[in-house]
Write a protein that holds these residues in place. Structure first.
Motif, PDB file in Angstrom:
ATOM      1  N   VAL A 188       0.842  -1.208   0.000  1.00 38.28           N
ATOM      2  CA  VAL A 188       0.000   0.000   0.000  1.00 38.28           C
ATOM      3  C   VAL A 188       0.869   1.246   0.000  1.00 38.28           C
ATOM      4  CG1 VAL A 188      -1.738   1.304   1.289  1.00 38.28           C
ATOM      5  CG2 VAL A 188      -1.913  -1.187   1.144  1.00 38.28           C
ATOM      6  N   VAL A 189       1.980   1.207   0.734  1.00 35.86           N
ATOM      7  CA  VAL A 189       2.939   2.317   0.715  1.00 35.86           C
ATOM      8  C   VAL A 189       3.416   2.581  -0.709  1.00 35.86           C
ATOM      9  CG1 VAL A 189       5.307   2.962   1.355  1.00 35.86           C
ATOM     10  CG2 VAL A 189       3.744   2.103   3.096  1.00 35.86           C
ATOM     11  N   ALA A 190       3.790   1.512  -1.418  1.00 36.01           N
ATOM     12  CA  ALA A 190       4.287   1.658  -2.793  1.00 36.01           C
ATOM     13  C   ALA A 190       3.198   2.170  -3.729  1.00 36.01           C
ATOM     14  CB  ALA A 190       4.819   0.313  -3.286  1.00 36.01           C
ATOM     15  N   ILE A 191       1.972   1.657  -3.593  1.00 40.25           N
ATOM     16  CA  ILE A 191       0.865   2.063  -4.461  1.00 40.25           C
ATOM     17  C   ILE A 191       0.507   3.523  -4.235  1.00 40.25           C
ATOM     18  CG2 ILE A 191      -1.598   1.725  -4.915  1.00 40.25           C
ATOM     19  CD1 ILE A 191      -1.140  -1.263  -4.295  1.00 40.25           C
ATOM     20  N   SER A 192       0.452   3.943  -2.975  1.00 39.68           N
ATOM     21  CA  SER A 192       0.101   5.321  -2.652  1.00 39.68           C
ATOM     22  C   SER A 192       1.092   6.304  -3.264  1.00 39.68           C
ATOM     23  CB  SER A 192       0.051   5.492  -1.129  1.00 39.68           C
ATOM     24  OG  SER A 192      -0.161   6.843  -0.778  1.00 39.68           O
ATOM     25  N   GLY A 193       2.377   6.038  -3.051  1.00 36.99           N
ATOM     26  CA  GLY A 193       3.404   6.920  -3.623  1.00 36.99           C
ATOM     27  C   GLY A 193       3.395   6.902  -5.133  1.00 36.99           C
ATOM     28  N   ALA A 194       3.183   5.716  -5.720  1.00 36.86           N
ATOM     29  CA  ALA A 194       3.161   5.593  -7.178  1.00 36.86           C
ATOM     30  C   ALA A 194       2.006   6.375  -7.790  1.00 36.86           C
ATOM     31  CB  ALA A 194       3.065   4.121  -7.571  1.00 36.86           C
ATOM     32  N   VAL A 242      -2.983  13.561  -3.881  1.00 39.35           N
ATOM     33  CA  VAL A 242      -3.019  12.998  -2.525  1.00 39.35           C
ATOM     34  C   VAL A 242      -4.382  12.366  -2.249  1.00 39.35           C
ATOM     35  CG1 VAL A 242      -3.009  13.608  -0.070  1.00 39.35           C
ATOM     36  CG2 VAL A 242      -1.236  14.511  -1.585  1.00 39.35           C
ATOM     37  N   ALA A 243      -5.450  13.045  -2.659  1.00 38.46           N
ATOM     38  CA  ALA A 243      -6.805  12.535  -2.428  1.00 38.46           C
ATOM     39  C   ALA A 243      -7.026  11.212  -3.160  1.00 38.46           C
ATOM     40  CB  ALA A 243      -7.836  13.562  -2.871  1.00 38.46           C
ATOM     41  N   VAL A 244      -6.588  11.135  -4.412  1.00 40.19           N
ATOM     42  CA  VAL A 244      -6.752   9.900  -5.187  1.00 40.19           C
ATOM     43  C   VAL A 244      -5.982   8.756  -4.536  1.00 40.19           C
ATOM     44  CG1 VAL A 244      -6.221   8.773  -7.381  1.00 40.19           C
ATOM     45  CG2 VAL A 244      -7.216  11.064  -7.377  1.00 40.19           C
ATOM     46  N   ALA A 245      -4.743   9.042  -4.105  1.00 43.63           N
ATOM     47  CA  ALA A 245      -3.920   8.007  -3.471  1.00 43.63           C
ATOM     48  C   ALA A 245      -4.560   7.506  -2.176  1.00 43.63           C
ATOM     49  CB  ALA A 245      -2.520   8.554  -3.192  1.00 43.63           C
ATOM     50  N   ALA A 271      -0.792   3.458   6.136  1.00 46.00           N
ATOM     51  CA  ALA A 271       0.234   3.062   5.175  1.00 46.00           C
ATOM     52  C   ALA A 271       0.256   4.006   3.977  1.00 46.00           C
ATOM     53  CB  ALA A 271      -0.019   1.629   4.706  1.00 46.00           C
ATOM     54  N   ALA A 272      -0.913   4.477   3.551  1.00 46.33           N
ATOM     55  CA  ALA A 272      -0.979   5.401   2.412  1.00 46.33           C
ATOM     56  C   ALA A 272      -0.289   6.725   2.742  1.00 46.33           C
ATOM     57  CB  ALA A 272      -2.440   5.646   2.039  1.00 46.33           C
ATOM     58  N   ILE A 273      -0.536   7.240   3.943  1.00 50.55           N
ATOM     59  CA  ILE A 273       0.114   8.496   4.351  1.00 50.55           C
ATOM     60  C   ILE A 273       1.624   8.297   4.431  1.00 50.55           C
ATOM     61  CG2 ILE A 273       0.285  10.229   6.170  1.00 50.55           C
ATOM     62  CD1 ILE A 273      -2.631   9.634   6.860  1.00 50.55           C
ATOM     63  N   ALA A 274       2.048   7.139   4.951  1.00 50.19           N
ATOM     64  CA  ALA A 274       3.479   6.831   5.002  1.00 50.19           C
ATOM     65  C   ALA A 274       4.076   6.779   3.594  1.00 50.19           C
ATOM     66  CB  ALA A 274       3.701   5.502   5.721  1.00 50.19           C
ATOM     67  N   GLY A 275       3.313   6.221   2.650  1.00 52.52           N
ATOM     68  CA  GLY A 275       3.783   6.166   1.265  1.00 52.52           C
ATOM     69  C   GLY A 275       3.947   7.553   0.657  1.00 52.52           C
ATOM     70  N   LEU A 276       3.015   8.450   0.976  1.00 48.77           N
ATOM     71  CA  LEU A 276       3.134   9.828   0.510  1.00 48.77           C
ATOM     72  C   LEU A 276       4.375  10.486   1.094  1.00 48.77           C
ATOM     73  CD1 LEU A 276      -0.600  10.967   0.821  1.00 48.77           C
ATOM     74  CD2 LEU A 276       0.626  10.330  -1.272  1.00 48.77           C
ATOM     75  N   MET A 277       4.639  10.229   2.372  1.00 46.89           N
ATOM     76  CA  MET A 277       5.824  10.796   3.030  1.00 46.89           C
ATOM     77  C   MET A 277       7.112  10.326   2.369  1.00 46.89           C
ATOM     78  SD  MET A 277       5.482  10.648   7.117  1.00 46.89           S
ATOM     79  CE  MET A 277       4.141  11.486   7.956  1.00 46.89           C
ATOM     80  N   ILE A 278       7.199   9.012   2.165  1.00 47.28           N
ATOM     81  CA  ILE A 278       8.429   8.432   1.617  1.00 47.28           C
ATOM     82  C   ILE A 278       8.685   8.930   0.204  1.00 47.28           C
ATOM     83  CG2 ILE A 278       9.503   6.271   0.870  1.00 47.28           C
ATOM     84  CD1 ILE A 278       8.032   4.917   3.241  1.00 47.28           C
ATOM     85  N   SER A 297       7.480  11.618  -1.175  1.00 41.71           N
ATOM     86  CA  SER A 297       7.703  13.064  -1.125  1.00 41.71           C
ATOM     87  C   SER A 297       9.129  13.380  -0.700  1.00 41.71           C
ATOM     88  CB  SER A 297       6.715  13.705  -0.151  1.00 41.71           C
ATOM     89  OG  SER A 297       7.085  15.026   0.151  1.00 41.71           O
ATOM     90  N   ASN A 298       9.643  12.613   0.238  1.00 39.78           N
ATOM     91  CA  ASN A 298      10.981  12.882   0.765  1.00 39.78           C
ATOM     92  C   ASN A 298      12.061  12.699  -0.296  1.00 39.78           C
ATOM     93  OD1 ASN A 298      12.796  13.523   2.909  1.00 39.78           O
ATOM     94  ND2 ASN A 298      13.261  11.362   3.153  1.00 39.78           N
ATOM     95  N   VAL A 299      11.867  11.711  -1.187  1.00 43.89           N
ATOM     96  CA  VAL A 299      12.861  11.450  -2.236  1.00 43.89           C
ATOM     97  C   VAL A 299      12.415  12.010  -3.581  1.00 43.89           C
ATOM     98  CG1 VAL A 299      13.737   9.413  -1.070  1.00 43.89           C
ATOM     99  CG2 VAL A 299      11.888   9.157  -2.719  1.00 43.89           C
ATOM    100  N   THR A 300      11.248  12.657  -3.610  1.00 43.27           N
ATOM    101  CA  THR A 300      10.640  13.221  -4.836  1.00 43.27           C
ATOM    102  C   THR A 300      10.614  12.200  -5.968  1.00 43.27           C
ATOM    103  OG1 THR A 300      12.741  14.187  -5.597  1.00 43.27           O
ATOM    104  CG2 THR A 300      11.311  15.581  -4.233  1.00 43.27           C
ATOM    105  N   ALA A 301      10.266  10.971  -5.616  1.00 43.73           N
ATOM    106  CA  ALA A 301      10.206   9.916  -6.626  1.00 43.73           C
ATOM    107  C   ALA A 301       9.382   8.757  -6.094  1.00 43.73           C
ATOM    108  CB  ALA A 301      11.602   9.426  -7.002  1.00 43.73           C
ATOM    109  N   ALA A 302       8.868   7.955  -7.014  1.00 43.96           N
ATOM    110  CA  ALA A 302       8.123   6.745  -6.660  1.00 43.96           C
ATOM    111  C   ALA A 302       8.826   5.552  -7.281  1.00 43.96           C
ATOM    112  CB  ALA A 302       6.687   6.840  -7.161  1.00 43.96           C
ATOM    113  N   ASP A 303       9.290   4.644  -6.429  1.00 49.83           N
ATOM    114  CA  ASP A 303       9.939   3.420  -6.884  1.00 49.83           C
ATOM    115  C   ASP A 303       9.096   2.248  -6.400  1.00 49.83           C
ATOM    116  OD1 ASP A 303      11.515   1.274  -7.512  1.00 49.83           O
ATOM    117  OD2 ASP A 303      13.357   2.082  -6.652  1.00 49.83           O
ATOM    118  N   ALA A 304       8.375   1.629  -7.303  1.00 48.26           N
ATOM    119  CA  ALA A 304       7.444   0.563  -6.925  1.00 48.26           C
ATOM    120  C   ALA A 304       8.154  -0.646  -6.331  1.00 48.26           C
ATOM    121  CB  ALA A 304       6.627   0.129  -8.151  1.00 48.26           C
ATOM    122  N   ASN A 305       9.419  -0.836  -6.654  1.00 47.61           N
ATOM    123  CA  ASN A 305      10.150  -2.007  -6.156  1.00 47.61           C
ATOM    124  C   ASN A 305      10.639  -1.840  -4.727  1.00 47.61           C
ATOM    125  OD1 ASN A 305      10.067  -3.910  -8.270  1.00 47.61           O
ATOM    126  ND2 ASN A 305      11.548  -2.708  -9.434  1.00 47.61           N
TER     127      ASN A 305
END
Length: 341
Positions: A80-86, A108-111, A234-241, A243-251
């Motif tokens: 869920v963390v990965a999906i939210s950030g992605a 953010v709302a969609v995630a 978990a979704a909020i944590a995914g947004l944080m992670i 956001s912190n690296v300004t990237a989404a890595d699904a792996n």
């Protein structure tokens, strides 16, 4: 005197001792470890870094705590963390106005909404269809990474959005925004579970779901709610992670975070058998995990044995908390006193 003798048996005694010991070890290696400076209206320092870096783990552990309190487990939080950030990063990257606050709020709302749907799916499998929680959430744990890969088309999505970066790397009220968000979620969870009947209902379902259902408690609804809340955290944590690296890595996003969350909950004194739980214990457990990670880098332990070092410390804390071990130590002390007498 009796109070001091009984202190080691307190639920939070050994987690607090472990946290203090790790902090002192860092101080011994780096004398400036406890220094906090105020610069440009913001707080900086190693302790602030621990709080900021530990915020995603704390969020995931909060949701995991209430799930475990109902005799469940949620292995899908990392996915869920990965999906939210992605989702959030893909929407922002595809937008012609990535720096627009409206775009960021929409992403953010969609995630968050999609993650709530995933939590409801877990709740449906567990509460309605009666699938074992470890199997039900393992399904999403396995498929979730694939969903995140589909969203990002197998690529690492990088973004340059100042409003979005605030979530994980910005500052509010002089503190990192991630600390403020995690603190607010902790306060909301504590308020809902300790100042209303919800906490008692969660504990009753965890202690005996059949008896609680016969007593009129809507156990299915309670179980559904905790899995939705776990997905939200978990979704909020995914947004944080992301956001912190300004990237989404699904792996790699959220990889093994479910393990850290479970360890934080166990270190905090919550039983995996369900029933009574401690949000304060989870808070301490999460910062034990993060401080342990910081200690590994401070002391200079090789990255290849980091997980082994973490496992050894966690095992030691769990053994010290073990009622069986404490009972054996007490009986041995009593036997020793009898011999001396």
């Amino acid at each position: 005197m009796n109070a001091l003798r009984d202190l080691p048996r307190a639920r939070l005694f050994w987690p607090i001792v472990t946290l203090v010991a790790l902090l002192l070890l860092n101080f011994a290696v780096s004398p400036g470890f406890f220094a906090i400076r105020f610069q440009n209206g913001h707080l900086f320092g190693s302790l602030i870094d621990i709080l900021r870096n530990g915020a995603p783990t704390l969020l995931v552990a909060l949701g995991m705590t209430v799930v475990i309190a109902t005799r469940g487990i949620d292995l899908s939080v990392g996915a869920v963390v990965a999906i939210s950030g992605a989702l959030a990063c893909t929407i922002i990257a595809d937008s012609p106005t990535p720096d627009s606050l409206g775009t960021v709020l929409s992403a953010v709302a969609v995630a968050l909404v999609f993650s709530l749907v995933l939590g409801a799916w877990n709740g449906l499998l567990v509460a309605v269809f009666g699938i074992q929680p470890i199997i039900a959430t393992l399904i999403l744990m396995t498929a979730g990474r694939g969903i995140a890969m589909l969203i990002t088309e197998g690529q690492i999505i990088t973004i340059s959005s100042a409003p979005y970066k605030v979530i994980g790397a910005g500052y509010w009220f002089g503190l990192p925004a991630s600390i403020v968000i995690a603190g607010a979620m902790f306060a909301v969870a504590a308020l809902l579970t300790r100042k209303t009947a919800l906490g008692l209902l969660i504990e009753s379902v965890g202690i005996n779901p059949v008896a609680s259902r016969l007593a009129g408690v809507r156990s299915r609804g309670i179980v559904w709610v905790v899995y939705v809340f776990s997905a939200l955290c978990a979704a909020i944590a995914g947004l944080m992670i992301s956001s912190n690296v300004t990237a989404a890595d699904a792996n790699s996003a959220g990889l093994y975070i479910e393990m850290d969350a479970i360890l934080a909950v166990v270190i905090g004194g919550t039983s995996l058998a369900g029933g009574r739980y401690s949000l304060t214990g989870t808070l301490i457990g999460a910062f034990v995990i993060q401080t342990l990670t910081t200690t590994v880098y401070t002391v200079g332990i090789a990255p290849s044995i980091t997980l082994v070092f973490k496992a050894l410390v966690v095992i030691a804390v769990c053994l010290l908390q073990s009622p069986a071990l404490q009972a054996k130590l007490r009986s041995r002390r009593v036997a020793t006193k009898g011999v001396l007498a």
